[in-house]
Design a protein around this motif. Structure first.
Motif, PDB file in Angstrom:
ATOM      1  N   UNK A 151       1.015  -1.493  -0.371  1.00  0.00           N
ATOM      2  CA  UNK A 151      -0.015  -0.180   0.026  1.00  0.00           C
ATOM      3  C   UNK A 151       1.102   0.685  -0.277  1.00  0.00           C
ATOM      4  N   UNK A 152       0.568   2.382  -0.581  1.00  0.00           N
ATOM      5  CA  UNK A 152       1.435   3.449  -0.651  1.00  0.00           C
ATOM      6  C   UNK A 152       0.692   4.314   0.182  1.00  0.00           C
ATOM      7  N   UNK A 153       1.163   4.655   0.597  1.00  0.00           N
ATOM      8  CA  UNK A 153       1.024   6.102   2.199  1.00  0.00           C
ATOM      9  C   UNK A 153       1.517   7.711   1.764  1.00  0.00           C
TER      10      UNK A 153
ATOM     11  N   UNK B 141      10.613   4.348   2.811  1.00  0.00           N
ATOM     12  CA  UNK B 141       9.913   5.833   2.693  1.00  0.00           C
ATOM     13  C   UNK B 141      10.605   6.458   2.199  1.00  0.00           C
ATOM     14  N   UNK B 142       9.919   7.063   0.545  1.00  0.00           N
ATOM     15  CA  UNK B 142      10.866   7.957  -0.501  1.00  0.00           C
ATOM     16  C   UNK B 142      10.346   8.926   0.312  1.00  0.00           C
ATOM     17  N   UNK B 143      12.189  10.043   0.260  1.00  0.00           N
ATOM     18  CA  UNK B 143      11.429  10.758   0.213  1.00  0.00           C
ATOM     19  C   UNK B 143      12.397  12.298  -0.582  1.00  0.00           C
ATOM     20  N   UNK B 144      12.184  13.546  -0.188  1.00  0.00           N
ATOM     21  CA  UNK B 144      12.238  14.129  -1.161  1.00  0.00           C
ATOM     22  C   UNK B 144      14.229  14.943  -1.288  1.00  0.00           C
TER      23      UNK B 144
ATOM     24  N   UNK C 288       9.692   2.075  -6.827  1.00  0.00           N
ATOM     25  CA  UNK C 288       9.283   1.841  -6.177  1.00  0.00           C
ATOM     26  C   UNK C 288       7.709   1.237  -6.904  1.00  0.00           C
ATOM     27  N   UNK C 289       7.067   0.866  -8.036  1.00  0.00           N
ATOM     28  CA  UNK C 289       5.891   0.246  -8.020  1.00  0.00           C
ATOM     29  C   UNK C 289       5.992  -1.187  -7.972  1.00  0.00           C
TER      30      UNK C 289
END
Length: 221
Positions: A1-3, A29-32, A65-66
């Motif tokens: 799931x994506x949050x 966690x994907x972050x800028x 990420x997908x």
């Protein structure tokens, strides 16, 4: 799931309990900006794998990420401040999830746009958000002219280095219109300064602004 997880726009105490819970449970966690986000995560005592996700690698990272999401991972997206997808990365991956049938949710939380809108005391029943004002002078003047004709409050992000140029345009295009500079929201030197273009130009010429700025124009009447 994506949050999609909003993060504080200044004061770290504004992070929500649910945001902390999601960040603790995420697989990645994907972050800028990983260095910037690490300060928040260290403050929250959260240790999770981080991957960079910004405008320069968004297309490639979205595919990666997908793949993880299809394999069953829970992924949280955060940006440097505020809501992912609002002038920040997140929109592309969200669209990919919708197209691919991947479950997602968006957590409510801090937003510089809404905070500034309420703090300006300008009409907020409906409003226009235009992202960052253009760098080029001709495009900036056109956008200010369009804002001056609207019957709703206009909200933009602006750089402190270009604020006086924007105020010069406002003083010429709509000299009587009320404007608001909302600066350093939720931080120690938070400021809401309201006035005409000429009044604000005089102030910020004498006191060069610093920090994050939201610029608002009251609607025409």
């Amino acid at each position: 799931m994506l949050y999609l997880v909003p993060t504080p726009i200044g004061n770290l105490g504004d992070v929500t309990l649910r945001a902390i819970e999601v960040l603790k449970s995420a697989d990645v966690i994907a972050c800028e900006d990983t260095r910037h986000s690490l300060r928040l995560l260290n403050h929250l005592e959260i240790r999770k794998p981080l991957v960079s996700y910004h405008e320069h690698n968004e297309a490639r990272r979205t595919e990666e990420l997908m793949g993880r999401l299809r394999d069953g991972a829970n992924i949280a997206i955060i940006t440097d401040a505020g809501m992912p997808g609002i002038s920040d990365p997140g929109h592309r991956l969200l669209r990919a999830c919708i197209a691919g049938g991947i479950a997602y949710t968006v957590l409510p939380g801090p937003s510089a746009v809404l905070t500034a809108l309420v703090g300006s005391a300008f009409p907020a029943e409906s409003f226009f958000y235009g992202g960052f004002l253009p760098v080029k002078s001709g495009q900036r003047e056109r956008m200010v002219t369009e804002a001056a004709a609207r019957e709703v409050t206009s909200v933009y992000f602006e750089s402190p280095y270009r604020l006086t140029k924007t105020l010069e345009v406002c003083a010429k295009v709509c000299p009587e219109r009320a404007l608001c500079v909302a600066r350093e929201l939720s931080k120690t030197f938070e400021e809401y300064r309201i006035g005409t273009g000429a009044e604000l130009l005089q102030h910020y010429t004498a006191h060069p602004p610093k920090g994050e700025i939201v610029f608002l124009m009251r609607p025409s009447e």
